[in-house]
Each structure stands twice: as C-alpha cells, then as structure tokens.
Motif scaffolding. Structure first.
Motif, short mmCIF file in Angstrom:
data_model
loop_
_atom_site.label_atom_id
_atom_site.label_comp_id
_atom_site.label_asym_id
_atom_site.label_seq_id
_atom_site.Cartn_x
_atom_site.Cartn_y
_atom_site.Cartn_z
N GLY A 1 44.30 43.87 52.32
CA GLY A 1 43.63 43.75 51.03
C GLY A 1 44.32 44.53 49.95
O GLY A 1 43.71 44.93 48.96
N ALA A 2 45.62 44.76 50.10
CA ALA A 2 46.40 45.55 49.12
C ALA A 2 47.17 44.59 48.22
O ALA A 2 48.17 44.00 48.64
CB ALA A 2 47.34 46.50 49.84
N TRP A 3 46.71 44.42 46.99
CA TRP A 3 47.30 43.47 46.06
C TRP A 3 48.10 44.21 44.99
O TRP A 3 47.82 45.36 44.67
CB TRP A 3 46.21 42.66 45.36
CG TRP A 3 45.22 42.04 46.29
CD1 TRP A 3 44.13 42.64 46.86
CD2 TRP A 3 45.22 40.71 46.78
NE1 TRP A 3 43.46 41.76 47.66
CE2 TRP A 3 44.10 40.56 47.64
CE3 TRP A 3 46.06 39.60 46.58
CZ2 TRP A 3 43.79 39.37 48.28
CZ3 TRP A 3 45.76 38.42 47.21
CH2 TRP A 3 44.65 38.31 48.06
N MET B 1 42.49 35.17 47.82
CA MET B 1 41.15 35.25 48.42
C MET B 1 41.00 36.56 49.17
O MET B 1 41.78 36.85 50.08
CB MET B 1 40.93 34.08 49.37
CG MET B 1 39.65 34.16 50.20
SD MET B 1 38.16 33.96 49.22
CE MET B 1 38.20 32.18 48.95
N ALA B 2 40.01 37.34 48.80
CA ALA B 2 39.71 38.59 49.52
C ALA B 2 38.47 38.35 50.38
O ALA B 2 38.38 37.36 51.10
CB ALA B 2 39.52 39.73 48.53
N TRP B 3 37.47 39.22 50.31
CA TRP B 3 36.27 39.07 51.12
C TRP B 3 35.16 39.91 50.52
O TRP B 3 35.38 40.81 49.72
CB TRP B 3 36.51 39.48 52.57
CG TRP B 3 36.97 40.90 52.73
CD1 TRP B 3 36.18 42.02 52.83
CD2 TRP B 3 38.32 41.36 52.78
NE1 TRP B 3 36.96 43.14 52.94
CE2 TRP B 3 38.29 42.77 52.92
CE3 TRP B 3 39.56 40.72 52.74
CZ2 TRP B 3 39.45 43.54 53.00
CZ3 TRP B 3 40.71 41.48 52.81
CH2 TRP B 3 40.65 42.89 52.94
N THR B 4 33.94 39.58 50.92
CA THR B 4 32.76 40.34 50.51
C THR B 4 32.32 41.27 51.63
O THR B 4 31.95 42.42 51.39
CB THR B 4 31.59 39.38 50.20
OG1 THR B 4 32.06 38.26 49.48
CG2 THR B 4 30.50 40.09 49.41
N LEU B 5 32.33 40.75 52.85
CA LEU B 5 31.79 41.45 54.01
C LEU B 5 32.87 41.62 55.08
O LEU B 5 33.38 40.62 55.60
CB LEU B 5 30.62 40.66 54.58
CG LEU B 5 30.07 41.09 55.95
CD1 LEU B 5 29.52 42.51 55.87
CD2 LEU B 5 28.98 40.13 56.41
N ASP B 6 33.21 42.84 55.40
CA ASP B 6 34.18 43.15 56.46
C ASP B 6 33.42 43.48 57.73
O ASP B 6 32.67 44.46 57.77
CB ASP B 6 35.05 44.33 56.03
CG ASP B 6 36.24 44.55 56.95
OD1 ASP B 6 36.26 43.98 58.06
OD2 ASP B 6 37.16 45.29 56.55
#
Length: 280
Positions: A195-197, A213-218
């Motif tokens: 998740g490092a942009w 696209m990342a995420w809301t819930l890991d």
C-alpha cells in the motif's frame, strides 16, 4: 508478494476515501453477476500492517527477474490530472462489497479460493504478481475464465517508493504484459505492494491505462491469526462499498481459505452482493 517481501517497515493502513483525480474519465460501478495519503518508505511505521519478509513455502518463483529486454508495452502520456490517491472504498456499488486477493496465483491456495467463489457464484479481484503469473499461467487463465478481475500487483513485489522511475515502469509494465499475453486483456486496476504509493506509481500506472485500488478493510490474514479472527474482522468491517484485502499466496494461506468459506455465505445471507468494479 504480500508475504509482502523484504520490507524493513510494514505497509501503512489506508483509511481515507477514494481520490478525486482521474487518469481518464472513469466511473466505478458494480459489475454483475454475480488511503490515507500515500507515504514514502521512510514514513512507513514499523508496526503498520504488512507481512514479514519470508514469503511462500512452495518452490520459489519470486527469484525470476523482470523481462527487461525491450521497451515496456504501449506507454502513453498520462492524461492530467493523474490520480493522487487510490480508490479505497467504492461508493457507487450499492449494498455490495468487493473481495480482493493479493500475491498469487498460488497452485495450492488459489484453486481453493476459486472453488469457494464458484460455489456461491460471486466475482472477486485478484492482484497478481508478474513472476507468479508467469510461472502459473494456467491459474491466471482459470481466474479470468471464472469472470474475476485480474489486477497488477507489480512483478517482484518491491517497495515501489524506493524504486527509480524506470524501475517502477519495469515492475508494472512487464506485469501488465504478462497478464495481457496470458488472458488477452491488459489489467485496468493495480495495487501498490504494501500500500505504498508515490507520484511515479500513479503516473506510470496511468500511462499503462490502470487505476489504483487500495482497500478499506485489511483482514491481516498474513499474520495467520486464526480463521475465526479473520471471519470476525470481516463481519465487523462489513459495510456497503467496503473493499476487503486478503491473500491467496505469499505463505500459508489455509486460514484465508477456511475463513472465506465461512464469511462469504454469511455476507450473502445479510444481503450483500459480492461484486467487482468496472469502468463505465
């Protein structure tokens, strides 16, 4: 991959709404049937989410080198404004959620996940690493044949913020090339390892015609907390538009497989559609 490979610090959790920039006119919608701002590597906290350095137990594919011979495929100037935040939650998909799986495909765990998704006739997103896709093309084709969305997760799962611009282009470009060669369709979505942009990844992703696209819930399934814990995290975080992060490779993913078998029918019983985003 998200035994998220060789990272001194760990992946920062993304928690903001989707970015407002565009890499072209894109509107995210549900496809039937059925982060926080990016942070440079130096700012990644030691305790943030992300698997440890050891990756998977099966014969290694991640020692393969990116295909550096020749130019990356079909780069074009990114149309401004280029997105500066990844999608993290999808607000236009109604009472639906998106399930995503990173780091594969894996010959042990990916087929089991596909079987569960097939049983309930739902679609998910698989962010594949190029080296894995190159080693297991039949699995990539199986993912596509079942109607799932295949995204780009880089070639070797590096920390992108520590790469040169040419390095980012090689990691993303060669992965897109393998996906297109294998499935006949280039990926429209990509996800940064850990998740490092950074600016280079946003711009080069846009040049390749991809949206971040990342995420809301890991689910933190890479920590192997037990399938029950993974199920509880998904239940607690379930909400319309939520994007769930899990893994189908990078280590022992038996808990991820088991948890999916439990929480997927529960989500469906609660009225959620499990879908994938597409552009309109």
């Amino acid at each position: 991959m998200k035994n998220d490979q060789r990272l001194p610090g760990r992946r920062a959790l993304l928690r903001l709404a989707a970015g407002l920039g565009t890499a072209g006119a894109v509107r995210v919608i549900a496809a039937d049937p059925a982060g926080a701002p990016f942070r440079p590597a130096a700012e990644l906290p030691e305790g943030a989410a992300g698997p440890p350095a050891v990756r998977r137990e099966l014969p290694s594919a991640h020692r393969l080198q990116p295909m550096t011979a020749g130019s990356p495929p079909r780069f074009r100037p990114a149309a401004p404004p280029v997105r500066t935040r990844p999608f993290e939650k999808l607000s236009e998909i109604g009472h639906a959620m998106v399930l995503t799986f990173d780091d594969g495909p894996d010959p042990l765990y990916t087929p089991r996940i596909l079987a569960t998704l097939r049983k309930y006739d739902v679609r998910a997103m698989f962010f594949v690493c190029g080296e894995m896709a190159d080693e297991y093309p039949d699995l990539v084709r199986a993912i596509a044949a079942d109607g799932h969305t295949i995204g780009n997760h880089s070639w070797t799962h590096p920390l992108v913020t520590r790469l040169s611009r040419a390095g980012v282009r090689d990691e993303l470009g060669t992965t897109s090339e393998v996906i297109e060669k294998t499935t006949g369709t280039p990926p429209f979505w990509y996800r940064a390892p850990y998740g490092a942009w950074n600016r280079n990844s946003f711009e080069i992703g846009a040049e390749l015609g991809m949206e971040p696209m990342a995420w809301t819930l890991d689910t933190l399934d890479w920590t192997e907390p037990g399938s029950g814990t993974i199920v509880r995290r998904v239940r607690k975080g379930a909400a319309p538009g939520v994007v769930v992060l899990s893994h189908d490779a990078g280590g022992n993913r038996s808990q991820s497989v088991s948890a999916l078998r439990r929480y997927l029918p529960e989500l469906l019983d609660e009225g959620y559609r499990i879908t994938v985003p597409r552009r309109r």
